[in-house]
Design a protein around this motif. Structure first.
Motif, PDB file in Angstrom:
ATOM      1  N   ASP A   1      -7.834 -28.992 -84.688  1.00 43.30           N
ATOM      2  CA  ASP A   1      -8.024 -29.305 -83.277  1.00 43.30           C
ATOM      3  C   ASP A   1      -6.699 -29.165 -82.296  1.00 43.30           C
ATOM      4  OD1 ASP A   1      -8.899 -30.517 -80.707  1.00 43.30           O
ATOM      5  OD2 ASP A   1      -9.296 -32.192 -81.510  1.00 43.30           O
ATOM      6  N   THR A   2      -6.777 -27.990 -81.539  1.00 44.28           N
ATOM      7  CA  THR A   2      -5.577 -27.460 -80.991  1.00 44.28           C
ATOM      8  C   THR A   2      -5.277 -28.464 -79.602  1.00 44.28           C
ATOM      9  OG1 THR A   2      -7.220 -26.340 -79.101  1.00 44.28           O
ATOM     10  CG2 THR A   2      -6.220 -25.073 -81.298  1.00 44.28           C
ATOM     11  N   HIS A   3      -5.981 -29.120 -79.103  1.00 42.04           N
ATOM     12  CA  HIS A   3      -5.559 -30.246 -78.099  1.00 42.04           C
ATOM     13  C   HIS A   3      -5.266 -29.461 -76.782  1.00 42.04           C
ATOM     14  CE1 HIS A   3      -5.617 -34.213 -79.851  1.00 42.04           C
ATOM     15  NE2 HIS A   3      -5.686 -33.394 -80.780  1.00 42.04           N
ATOM     16  N   ASP A   4      -4.179 -28.364 -76.849  1.00 43.73           N
ATOM     17  CA  ASP A   4      -3.437 -27.759 -75.952  1.00 43.73           C
ATOM     18  C   ASP A   4      -3.240 -26.525 -76.154  1.00 43.73           C
ATOM     19  OD1 ASP A   4      -2.578 -27.625 -73.231  1.00 43.73           O
ATOM     20  OD2 ASP A   4      -1.397 -29.454 -73.363  1.00 43.73           O
ATOM     21  N   PHE A   5      -2.849 -25.545 -74.997  1.00 46.41           N
ATOM     22  CA  PHE A   5      -2.343 -24.335 -75.066  1.00 46.41           C
ATOM     23  C   PHE A   5      -0.969 -24.573 -75.292  1.00 46.41           C
ATOM     24  CE2 PHE A   5      -1.952 -20.028 -73.054  1.00 46.41           C
ATOM     25  CZ  PHE A   5      -1.408 -19.407 -74.238  1.00 46.41           C
ATOM     26  N   ILE A   6      -0.078 -24.605 -76.359  1.00 54.47           N
ATOM     27  CA  ILE A   6       1.421 -25.110 -76.614  1.00 54.47           C
ATOM     28  C   ILE A   6       2.247 -24.101 -75.931  1.00 54.47           C
ATOM     29  CG2 ILE A   6       3.306 -25.864 -78.163  1.00 54.47           C
ATOM     30  CD1 ILE A   6       0.970 -26.851 -79.676  1.00 54.47           C
ATOM     31  N   THR A   7       1.820 -22.708 -75.993  1.00 55.23           N
ATOM     32  CA  THR A   7       2.827 -21.992 -75.321  1.00 55.23           C
ATOM     33  C   THR A   7       2.983 -21.962 -73.921  1.00 55.23           C
ATOM     34  OG1 THR A   7       2.425 -20.255 -77.024  1.00 55.23           O
ATOM     35  CG2 THR A   7       3.163 -19.354 -74.890  1.00 55.23           C
ATOM     36  N   ALA A   8       1.815 -22.541 -73.038  1.00 51.15           N
ATOM     37  CA  ALA A   8       1.714 -22.730 -71.818  1.00 51.15           C
ATOM     38  C   ALA A   8       2.683 -23.850 -71.445  1.00 51.15           C
ATOM     39  CB  ALA A   8       0.389 -22.695 -71.076  1.00 51.15           C
TER      40      ALA A   8
ATOM     41  N   GLN B   1     -10.632 -22.046 -75.081  1.00 47.67           N
ATOM     42  CA  GLN B   1     -11.497 -21.435 -75.911  1.00 47.67           C
ATOM     43  C   GLN B   1     -11.585 -19.825 -75.613  1.00 47.67           C
ATOM     44  OE1 GLN B   1     -15.675 -21.708 -75.256  1.00 47.67           O
ATOM     45  NE2 GLN B   1     -16.307 -21.530 -77.317  1.00 47.67           N
ATOM     46  N   TYR B   2     -11.654 -19.459 -74.391  1.00 48.65           N
ATOM     47  CA  TYR B   2     -11.763 -18.009 -74.084  1.00 48.65           C
ATOM     48  C   TYR B   2     -10.310 -17.334 -74.632  1.00 48.65           C
ATOM     49  CZ  TYR B   2     -11.239 -13.795 -71.193  1.00 48.65           C
ATOM     50  OH  TYR B   2     -11.032 -12.516 -70.951  1.00 48.65           O
ATOM     51  N   ILE B   3      -9.045 -18.005 -74.311  1.00 54.17           N
ATOM     52  CA  ILE B   3      -7.934 -17.493 -74.673  1.00 54.17           C
ATOM     53  C   ILE B   3      -7.802 -17.171 -76.275  1.00 54.17           C
ATOM     54  CG2 ILE B   3      -5.554 -17.594 -74.848  1.00 54.17           C
ATOM     55  CD1 ILE B   3      -5.623 -19.094 -71.899  1.00 54.17           C
ATOM     56  N   PHE B   4      -8.190 -18.213 -76.955  1.00 56.12           N
ATOM     57  CA  PHE B   4      -7.942 -18.272 -78.292  1.00 56.12           C
ATOM     58  C   PHE B   4      -9.002 -17.462 -79.065  1.00 56.12           C
ATOM     59  CE2 PHE B   4      -6.412 -22.787 -77.875  1.00 56.12           C
ATOM     60  CZ  PHE B   4      -4.913 -22.367 -77.692  1.00 56.12           C
ATOM     61  N   SER B   5     -10.482 -17.451 -78.521  1.00 57.43           N
ATOM     62  CA  SER B   5     -11.170 -16.359 -79.046  1.00 57.43           C
ATOM     63  C   SER B   5     -11.132 -14.976 -78.969  1.00 57.43           C
ATOM     64  CB  SER B   5     -12.556 -16.883 -78.530  1.00 57.43           C
ATOM     65  OG  SER B   5     -12.755 -16.519 -77.141  1.00 57.43           O
ATOM     66  N   GLN B   6     -10.018 -14.779 -77.692  1.00 61.56           N
ATOM     67  CA  GLN B   6      -9.673 -13.265 -77.657  1.00 61.56           C
ATOM     68  C   GLN B   6      -8.867 -12.674 -78.750  1.00 61.56           C
ATOM     69  OE1 GLN B   6     -10.838 -10.903 -75.172  1.00 61.56           O
ATOM     70  NE2 GLN B   6     -12.436 -12.567 -74.973  1.00 61.56           N
ATOM     71  N   PHE B   7      -8.022 -13.615 -79.182  1.00 66.46           N
ATOM     72  CA  PHE B   7      -6.992 -13.067 -80.333  1.00 66.46           C
ATOM     73  C   PHE B   7      -6.891 -13.797 -81.769  1.00 66.46           C
ATOM     74  CE2 PHE B   7      -5.191 -13.039 -76.012  1.00 66.46           C
ATOM     75  CZ  PHE B   7      -4.608 -11.948 -75.763  1.00 66.46           C
TER      76      PHE B   7
ATOM     77  N   PRO C   1      -3.562 -36.366 -59.158  1.00 70.81           N
ATOM     78  CA  PRO C   1      -2.546 -35.477 -58.863  1.00 70.81           C
ATOM     79  C   PRO C   1      -1.862 -34.607 -59.899  1.00 70.81           C
ATOM     80  CG  PRO C   1      -1.706 -37.458 -58.524  1.00 70.81           C
ATOM     81  CD  PRO C   1      -3.141 -37.634 -58.886  1.00 70.81           C
ATOM     82  N   MET C   2      -1.869 -33.502 -59.956  1.00 70.37           N
ATOM     83  CA  MET C   2      -1.360 -32.686 -61.222  1.00 70.37           C
ATOM     84  C   MET C   2      -1.092 -31.434 -60.613  1.00 70.37           C
ATOM     85  SD  MET C   2      -1.688 -34.438 -64.015  1.00 70.37           S
ATOM     86  CE  MET C   2      -1.092 -33.185 -65.033  1.00 70.37           C
ATOM     87  N   LEU C   3       0.324 -31.147 -60.570  1.00 74.07           N
ATOM     88  CA  LEU C   3       0.611 -29.746 -60.037  1.00 74.07           C
ATOM     89  C   LEU C   3       1.107 -28.763 -61.331  1.00 74.07           C
ATOM     90  CD1 LEU C   3       3.586 -31.369 -57.700  1.00 74.07           C
ATOM     91  CD2 LEU C   3       1.036 -30.580 -57.219  1.00 74.07           C
ATOM     92  N   THR C   4       1.250 -29.379 -62.702  1.00 75.51           N
ATOM     93  CA  THR C   4       1.655 -28.518 -63.750  1.00 75.51           C
ATOM     94  C   THR C   4       0.690 -29.134 -64.854  1.00 75.51           C
ATOM     95  OG1 THR C   4       3.575 -29.874 -64.285  1.00 75.51           O
ATOM     96  CG2 THR C   4       3.948 -27.799 -62.892  1.00 75.51           C
ATOM     97  N   GLY C   5       0.857 -28.315 -65.992  1.00 71.26           N
ATOM     98  CA  GLY C   5       0.294 -28.962 -67.342  1.00 71.26           C
ATOM     99  C   GLY C   5      -1.098 -27.995 -67.572  1.00 71.26           C
ATOM    100  N   THR C   6      -1.545 -27.980 -68.586  1.00 69.19           N
ATOM    101  CA  THR C   6      -2.462 -27.417 -69.254  1.00 69.19           C
ATOM    102  C   THR C   6      -3.527 -28.138 -69.744  1.00 69.19           C
ATOM    103  OG1 THR C   6      -1.437 -26.910 -71.397  1.00 69.19           O
ATOM    104  CG2 THR C   6      -1.125 -25.233 -69.697  1.00 69.19           C
TER     105      THR C   6
END
Length: 388
Positions: free
Chosen positions: A151-158, A191-197, A295-300
Protein backbone atom coordinates in the motif's frame (compact mmCIF):
# COMPACT_ATOMS: atom_id res chain seq x y z
CA UNK A 1 -9.48 -19.20 6.09
CA UNK A 2 -6.90 -17.02 4.37
CA UNK A 3 -4.03 -15.64 6.40
CA UNK A 4 -2.38 -12.24 5.98
CA UNK A 5 0.71 -10.73 7.53
CA UNK A 6 0.02 -7.00 7.84
CA UNK A 7 2.94 -4.64 8.48
CA UNK A 8 2.30 -1.04 9.48
CA UNK A 9 5.01 0.91 11.35
CA UNK A 10 2.49 3.27 13.00
CA UNK A 11 -0.27 2.50 15.49
CA UNK A 12 -3.58 2.49 13.55
CA UNK A 13 -5.57 3.11 16.73
CA UNK A 14 -4.00 6.55 17.07
CA UNK A 15 -6.41 8.06 14.58
CA UNK A 16 -4.73 11.45 14.48
CA UNK A 17 -3.40 11.22 10.93
CA UNK A 18 -4.76 10.08 7.59
CA UNK A 19 -2.18 7.31 7.12
CA UNK A 20 -3.33 5.63 10.35
CA UNK A 21 -6.98 5.93 9.33
CA UNK A 22 -6.04 4.30 6.04
CA UNK A 23 -4.32 1.35 7.75
CA UNK A 24 -7.24 0.95 10.14
CA UNK A 25 -9.67 0.75 7.22
CA UNK A 26 -7.55 -1.97 5.56
CA UNK A 27 -7.39 -4.01 8.75
CA UNK A 28 -11.15 -3.67 9.10
CA UNK A 29 -11.58 -4.95 5.56
CA UNK A 30 -9.51 -8.08 6.23
CA UNK A 31 -11.41 -8.68 9.45
CA UNK A 32 -14.76 -8.32 7.68
CA UNK A 33 -13.66 -10.98 5.19
CA UNK A 34 -12.63 -13.40 7.96
CA UNK A 35 -8.91 -13.29 7.26
CA UNK A 36 -6.58 -14.48 9.99
CA UNK A 37 -4.44 -11.42 10.62
CA UNK A 38 -0.92 -11.22 12.05
CA UNK A 39 -0.09 -7.57 12.71
CA UNK A 40 3.52 -6.35 12.84
CA UNK A 41 4.69 -2.86 13.79
CA UNK A 42 7.87 -1.05 14.83
CA UNK A 43 8.11 0.13 18.42
CA UNK A 44 9.94 3.43 17.99
CA UNK A 45 8.39 4.55 14.70
CA UNK A 46 4.89 3.96 16.01
CA UNK A 47 5.70 5.43 19.43
CA UNK A 48 4.22 2.36 21.07
CA UNK A 49 4.11 1.72 24.78
CA UNK A 50 2.82 -1.27 26.72
CA UNK A 51 -0.60 0.32 27.16
CA UNK A 52 -0.88 0.90 23.40
CA UNK A 53 0.11 -2.68 22.65
CA UNK A 54 -2.43 -4.07 25.09
CA UNK A 55 -5.16 -1.84 23.66
CA UNK A 56 -4.40 -3.02 20.15
CA UNK A 57 -4.43 -6.66 21.22
CA UNK A 58 -7.81 -6.13 22.85
CA UNK A 59 -9.23 -4.31 19.80
CA UNK A 60 -9.77 -7.58 17.95
CA UNK A 61 -8.24 -6.16 14.78
CA UNK A 62 -5.63 -8.92 14.63
CA UNK A 63 -5.25 -12.50 15.78
CA UNK A 64 -1.61 -11.98 16.72
CA UNK A 65 0.26 -8.75 17.40
CA UNK A 66 4.03 -8.27 17.12
CA UNK A 67 5.57 -4.91 18.01
CA UNK A 68 9.28 -5.19 17.25
CA UNK A 69 12.11 -2.85 18.17
CA UNK A 70 14.37 -2.02 15.25
CA UNK A 71 17.28 -1.30 17.56
CA UNK A 72 18.46 -2.66 20.93
CA UNK A 73 18.70 -0.78 24.20
CA UNK A 74 21.63 1.62 24.71
CA UNK A 75 22.22 0.42 28.27
CA UNK A 76 25.27 -1.52 27.09
CA UNK A 77 26.72 1.14 24.80
CA UNK A 78 29.62 -1.07 23.61
CA UNK A 79 27.22 -3.85 22.57
CA UNK A 80 24.96 -1.26 20.94
CA UNK A 81 27.78 0.21 18.86
CA UNK A 82 29.48 -3.04 17.84
CA UNK A 83 26.51 -5.31 17.26
CA UNK A 84 23.91 -2.82 16.06
CA UNK A 85 25.08 0.65 15.09
CA UNK A 86 28.14 -0.26 13.04
CA UNK A 87 26.78 -3.27 11.09
CA UNK A 88 23.45 -1.54 10.56
CA UNK A 89 25.21 1.53 9.18
CA UNK A 90 26.72 -0.57 6.42
CA UNK A 91 23.43 -2.45 5.92
CA UNK A 92 21.30 0.66 5.48
CA UNK A 93 24.01 2.43 3.52
CA UNK A 94 25.23 -0.54 1.52
CA UNK A 95 25.02 1.63 -1.57
CA UNK A 96 26.65 4.59 0.14
CA UNK A 97 29.12 5.15 -2.71
CA UNK A 98 26.03 5.59 -4.92
CA UNK A 99 23.31 6.89 -2.57
CA UNK A 100 19.77 5.71 -3.29
CA UNK A 101 18.32 9.14 -2.52
CA UNK A 102 15.39 7.30 -0.97
CA UNK A 103 14.55 6.55 2.68
CA UNK A 104 15.59 3.13 3.97
CA UNK A 105 13.86 2.39 7.27
CA UNK A 106 14.46 -1.36 7.58
CA UNK A 107 17.27 -2.34 9.95
CA UNK A 108 19.09 -5.67 10.06
CA UNK A 109 17.64 -6.33 13.51
CA UNK A 110 14.09 -5.67 12.39
CA UNK A 111 14.36 -7.78 9.23
CA UNK A 112 15.71 -10.74 11.25
CA UNK A 113 12.72 -10.53 13.60
CA UNK A 114 10.37 -10.14 10.64
CA UNK A 115 11.84 -13.22 8.96
CA UNK A 116 11.56 -15.24 12.16
CA UNK A 117 7.80 -14.66 12.09
CA UNK A 118 7.70 -15.66 8.42
CA UNK A 119 9.54 -18.92 9.15
CA UNK A 120 6.99 -19.90 11.78
CA UNK A 121 3.88 -19.17 9.71
CA UNK A 122 2.35 -19.83 6.32
CA UNK A 123 0.74 -16.75 4.82
CA UNK A 124 -1.46 -16.31 1.78
CA UNK A 125 -0.72 -12.58 1.65
CA UNK A 126 2.01 -10.26 2.91
CA UNK A 127 0.79 -6.67 3.13
CA UNK A 128 3.41 -3.92 3.55
CA UNK A 129 2.67 -0.23 4.06
CA UNK A 130 5.09 2.28 2.45
CA UNK A 131 7.84 1.87 -0.14
CA UNK A 132 10.37 2.95 2.50
CA UNK A 133 9.84 -0.47 4.15
CA UNK A 134 9.81 -2.46 0.91
CA UNK A 135 13.17 -4.11 1.56
CA UNK A 136 11.38 -6.41 3.99
CA UNK A 137 10.57 -8.46 0.88
CA UNK A 138 13.54 -7.51 -1.32
CA UNK A 139 15.53 -10.66 -2.12
CA UNK A 140 13.71 -12.48 0.67
CA UNK A 141 13.05 -16.13 -0.26
CA UNK A 142 10.54 -16.35 2.60
CA UNK A 143 8.19 -14.00 0.73
CA UNK A 144 8.26 -15.83 -2.60
CA UNK A 145 5.22 -18.06 -2.01
CA UNK A 146 2.63 -15.59 -0.58
CA UNK A 147 1.08 -12.85 -2.71
CA UNK A 148 2.92 -9.66 -1.78
CA UNK A 149 1.06 -6.36 -1.68
CA UNK A 150 2.28 -2.84 -1.01
CA UNK A 151 0.00 0.00 0.00
CA UNK A 152 1.98 2.97 -1.28
CA UNK A 153 0.00 5.64 0.66
CA UNK A 154 1.80 8.41 -1.17
CA UNK A 155 4.24 9.33 -3.93
CA UNK A 156 7.32 9.63 -1.73
CA UNK A 157 9.62 11.15 -4.36
CA UNK A 158 7.21 14.06 -4.76
CA UNK A 159 7.31 14.58 -0.99
CA UNK A 160 11.13 14.61 -0.98
CA UNK A 161 11.73 16.50 -4.22
CA UNK A 162 13.52 19.42 -2.56
CA UNK A 163 15.83 17.11 -0.58
CA UNK A 164 16.90 14.44 -3.07
CA UNK A 165 17.95 13.84 -6.63
CA UNK A 166 14.50 13.37 -8.17
CA UNK A 167 15.62 11.01 -10.93
CA UNK A 168 17.46 8.63 -8.60
CA UNK A 169 14.71 8.76 -5.99
CA UNK A 170 11.98 8.06 -8.51
CA UNK A 171 13.94 5.17 -10.01
CA UNK A 172 14.39 3.62 -6.57
CA UNK A 173 10.75 4.15 -5.61
CA UNK A 174 9.58 2.42 -8.79
CA UNK A 175 12.04 -0.43 -8.19
CA UNK A 176 10.70 -0.96 -4.68
CA UNK A 177 7.06 -0.86 -5.68
CA UNK A 178 7.83 -3.34 -8.47
CA UNK A 179 9.11 -5.86 -5.90
CA UNK A 180 5.49 -6.67 -5.05
CA UNK A 181 2.88 -8.67 -6.90
CA UNK A 182 0.28 -5.95 -6.40
CA UNK A 183 0.64 -2.25 -5.62
CA UNK A 184 -2.28 -0.30 -4.17
CA UNK A 185 -2.56 3.39 -5.00
CA UNK A 186 -4.83 5.61 -2.93
CA UNK A 187 -5.28 8.21 -5.69
CA UNK A 188 -5.93 8.19 -9.42
CA UNK A 189 -2.82 10.32 -10.01
CA UNK A 190 -0.55 7.86 -8.26
CA UNK A 191 -2.18 4.89 -9.97
CA UNK A 192 -1.45 6.55 -13.32
CA UNK A 193 2.19 7.36 -12.48
CA UNK A 194 3.04 3.97 -10.96
CA UNK A 195 1.25 1.99 -13.67
CA UNK A 196 3.30 3.76 -16.34
CA UNK A 197 6.59 2.51 -14.91
CA UNK A 198 5.92 -0.54 -12.71
CA UNK A 199 5.60 -3.94 -14.34
CA UNK A 200 3.36 -5.37 -11.62
CA UNK A 201 -0.36 -4.83 -11.16
CA UNK A 202 -1.20 -1.34 -9.88
CA UNK A 203 -4.74 -1.13 -8.52
CA UNK A 204 -6.71 1.87 -7.33
CA UNK A 205 -7.77 1.43 -3.71
CA UNK A 206 -9.27 4.76 -2.62
CA UNK A 207 -9.86 5.73 0.98
CA UNK A 208 -12.94 3.95 2.31
CA UNK A 209 -15.16 5.09 5.15
CA UNK A 210 -18.47 4.20 6.74
CA UNK A 211 -21.44 6.25 5.67
CA UNK A 212 -22.45 8.29 8.72
CA UNK A 213 -26.00 8.13 9.95
CA UNK A 214 -28.42 10.88 10.99
CA UNK A 215 -27.02 13.94 9.23
CA UNK A 216 -28.01 17.03 11.17
CA UNK A 217 -29.96 19.69 9.24
CA UNK A 218 -28.15 22.98 8.59
CA UNK A 219 -30.18 24.92 11.17
CA UNK A 220 -28.85 22.64 13.93
CA UNK A 221 -25.21 23.32 13.11
CA UNK A 222 -23.02 24.84 15.83
CA UNK A 223 -19.91 25.59 13.75
CA UNK A 224 -19.76 27.47 10.47
CA UNK A 225 -16.39 25.97 9.56
CA UNK A 226 -14.46 22.87 10.60
CA UNK A 227 -10.75 22.41 9.94
CA UNK A 228 -9.11 19.08 10.79
CA UNK A 229 -5.32 18.82 10.45
CA UNK A 230 -2.27 17.12 11.90
CA UNK A 231 1.00 18.98 12.39
CA UNK A 232 2.92 17.86 9.29
CA UNK A 233 4.93 20.44 7.37
CA UNK A 234 2.31 20.82 4.62
CA UNK A 235 -0.51 21.52 7.06
CA UNK A 236 1.60 24.02 9.01
CA UNK A 237 2.45 25.94 5.85
CA UNK A 238 -1.15 25.88 4.63
CA UNK A 239 -2.70 26.83 7.98
CA UNK A 240 -0.34 29.79 8.20
CA UNK A 241 -1.47 30.91 4.73
CA UNK A 242 -5.14 30.63 5.65
CA UNK A 243 -4.91 32.57 8.90
CA UNK A 244 -2.64 35.21 7.42
CA UNK A 245 -4.32 35.72 4.04
CA UNK A 246 -7.93 34.53 4.31
CA UNK A 247 -9.07 34.69 7.93
CA UNK A 248 -8.76 38.53 8.17
CA UNK A 249 -11.20 38.79 5.23
CA UNK A 250 -13.96 36.87 7.04
CA UNK A 251 -16.57 38.33 9.41
CA UNK A 252 -15.57 38.05 13.04
CA UNK A 253 -18.73 36.19 14.03
CA UNK A 254 -18.00 33.08 11.93
CA UNK A 255 -17.53 30.12 14.27
CA UNK A 256 -14.48 27.99 13.40
CA UNK A 257 -13.69 24.62 14.99
CA UNK A 258 -10.05 23.52 14.56
CA UNK A 259 -9.23 19.92 15.46
CA UNK A 260 -5.84 18.25 15.58
CA UNK A 261 -2.20 18.84 16.42
CA UNK A 262 -2.11 21.80 14.05
CA UNK A 263 -3.44 23.79 17.02
CA UNK A 264 -0.04 23.49 18.69
CA UNK A 265 1.44 25.60 15.88
CA UNK A 266 -1.22 28.29 15.61
CA UNK A 267 -0.64 31.53 17.48
CA UNK A 268 -4.01 33.04 16.66
CA UNK A 269 -6.55 33.18 19.48
CA UNK A 270 -10.04 34.59 19.08
CA UNK A 271 -13.51 34.15 20.63
CA UNK A 272 -14.86 32.65 17.40
CA UNK A 273 -12.19 29.91 17.27
CA UNK A 274 -12.60 26.65 19.16
CA UNK A 275 -9.37 24.64 19.34
CA UNK A 276 -9.42 20.91 20.09
CA UNK A 277 -6.05 19.16 19.98
CA UNK A 278 -7.45 15.63 19.80
CA UNK A 279 -10.91 14.19 19.29
CA UNK A 280 -11.43 10.46 19.75
CA UNK A 281 -14.54 10.64 17.57
CA UNK A 282 -14.71 13.30 14.86
CA UNK A 283 -18.29 12.41 14.01
CA UNK A 284 -19.80 14.73 16.61
CA UNK A 285 -17.87 17.70 15.24
CA UNK A 286 -18.54 16.99 11.58
CA UNK A 287 -22.25 16.65 12.36
CA UNK A 288 -22.25 20.10 13.95
CA UNK A 289 -20.37 21.86 11.10
CA UNK A 290 -21.71 23.53 7.98
CA UNK A 291 -18.58 23.73 5.81
CA UNK A 292 -15.20 21.97 5.87
CA UNK A 293 -11.91 23.73 5.20
CA UNK A 294 -8.90 22.19 3.50
CA UNK A 295 -6.27 24.84 2.82
CA UNK A 296 -3.44 22.88 1.15
CA UNK A 297 -0.62 24.58 -0.74
CA UNK A 298 1.74 21.61 -0.99
CA UNK A 299 1.71 17.86 -0.50
CA UNK A 300 0.64 14.87 -2.54
CA UNK A 301 -1.98 12.17 -2.38
CA UNK A 302 -5.59 12.09 -1.31
CA UNK A 303 -6.44 14.28 1.67
CA UNK A 304 -8.27 12.01 4.10
CA UNK A 305 -9.99 14.97 5.75
CA UNK A 306 -11.61 15.79 2.40
CA UNK A 307 -13.05 12.27 2.08
CA UNK A 308 -14.21 12.44 5.72
CA UNK A 309 -16.03 15.71 5.06
CA UNK A 310 -17.62 14.32 1.90
CA UNK A 311 -18.98 11.39 3.91
CA UNK A 312 -20.98 13.85 6.04
CA UNK A 313 -22.26 15.68 2.98
CA UNK A 314 -20.26 18.78 3.88
CA UNK A 315 -19.28 21.21 1.14
CA UNK A 316 -15.53 21.86 1.18
CA UNK A 317 -13.53 25.01 0.47
CA UNK A 318 -9.98 24.17 -0.53
CA UNK A 319 -6.96 25.03 -2.65
CA UNK A 320 -6.13 23.11 -5.82
CA UNK A 321 -4.00 20.68 -3.79
CA UNK A 322 -7.08 19.82 -1.75
CA UNK A 323 -8.69 17.86 -4.60
CA UNK A 324 -5.54 15.87 -5.37
CA UNK A 325 -6.37 12.18 -5.52
CA UNK A 326 -10.12 12.62 -5.82
CA UNK A 327 -11.64 10.41 -8.49
CA UNK A 328 -14.07 13.13 -9.57
CA UNK A 329 -12.40 16.51 -10.01
CA UNK A 330 -15.60 18.48 -10.63
CA UNK A 331 -19.11 18.45 -9.19
CA UNK A 332 -17.68 16.83 -6.07
CA UNK A 333 -18.78 19.30 -3.39
CA UNK A 334 -15.48 21.22 -3.42
CA UNK A 335 -15.10 24.92 -4.20
CA UNK A 336 -11.48 25.40 -5.25
CA UNK A 337 -9.27 28.48 -5.37
CA UNK A 338 -5.65 29.39 -4.64
CA UNK A 339 -6.48 33.09 -4.43
CA UNK A 340 -7.09 34.27 -0.83
CA UNK A 341 -9.95 36.61 -1.79
CA UNK A 342 -11.70 33.95 -3.88
CA UNK A 343 -11.09 31.40 -1.14
CA UNK A 344 -12.85 33.68 1.34
CA UNK A 345 -15.64 34.42 -1.14
CA UNK A 346 -16.24 30.68 -1.58
CA UNK A 347 -16.66 30.35 2.18
CA UNK A 348 -19.15 33.19 2.32
CA UNK A 349 -21.05 31.89 -0.72
CA UNK A 350 -21.71 28.60 1.05
CA UNK A 351 -22.65 30.28 4.34
CA UNK A 352 -25.04 32.82 2.82
CA UNK A 353 -26.49 31.21 -0.33
CA UNK A 354 -28.85 28.37 0.64
CA UNK A 355 -29.31 27.08 -2.90
CA UNK A 356 -25.55 26.96 -3.51
CA UNK A 357 -25.04 25.22 -0.19
CA UNK A 358 -27.69 22.61 -1.01
CA UNK A 359 -26.18 21.98 -4.44
CA UNK A 360 -22.64 21.48 -3.12
CA UNK A 361 -23.82 19.36 -0.18
CA UNK A 362 -25.65 17.04 -2.58
CA UNK A 363 -22.56 16.86 -4.82
CA UNK A 364 -20.41 16.00 -1.80
CA UNK A 365 -22.71 13.19 -0.70
CA UNK A 366 -22.97 11.77 -4.21
CA UNK A 367 -19.17 11.83 -4.67
CA UNK A 368 -18.72 9.94 -1.42
CA UNK A 369 -21.43 7.36 -2.10
CA UNK A 370 -20.03 6.62 -5.55
CA UNK A 371 -16.33 6.48 -4.78
CA UNK A 372 -15.52 6.10 -1.09
CA UNK A 373 -18.39 4.39 0.71
CA UNK A 374 -16.98 1.39 2.56
CA UNK A 375 -19.09 -1.46 1.22
CA UNK A 376 -18.66 -0.29 -2.36
CA UNK A 377 -14.88 -0.12 -1.89
CA UNK A 378 -14.87 -3.52 -0.17
CA UNK A 379 -16.32 -5.07 -3.33
CA UNK A 380 -13.46 -3.59 -5.36
CA UNK A 381 -10.94 -5.05 -2.91
CA UNK A 382 -12.68 -8.42 -3.18
CA UNK A 383 -11.63 -8.58 -6.83
CA UNK A 384 -8.03 -7.90 -5.86
CA UNK A 385 -7.99 -10.59 -3.19
CA UNK A 386 -9.93 -13.12 -5.23
CA UNK A 387 -13.00 -13.17 -2.99
CA UNK A 388 -16.20 -14.15 -4.77
Amino acid sequence: MKKVLFFMPDNPLKKNAGNRTRALSMLSYFKSRNFEIDFISEYFTGRWNETDIKAFEQSGLANNTYVIKKKPSKKNILFYLIFYKLPNFFYQNRAWFFPLQFPELVTMRFKRAFNKILKNNDYDYIFINYASWATLVDGNHLTEKPVTIIDTHDFITAQLQKKVNIGQSFKEEIRRISLFDIALAISVEEQYIFSQFCKNRVALAPMMLDKPENHHPAEEKTFDLIYVASDNVHNKKSANWFFKEVYPLLPGNIQICIIGQINEHLSIKAPNIIAINFAEDLSTYYQKAKVALCPMLTGTGTKIKVVEALSYGLPIVCNSRGVDGLIDKTNNGCLVSDNPVEFGNNIMKLLTDKSEYKKQAENAQAAFNTNYEKERCYKNLDTIFGIV
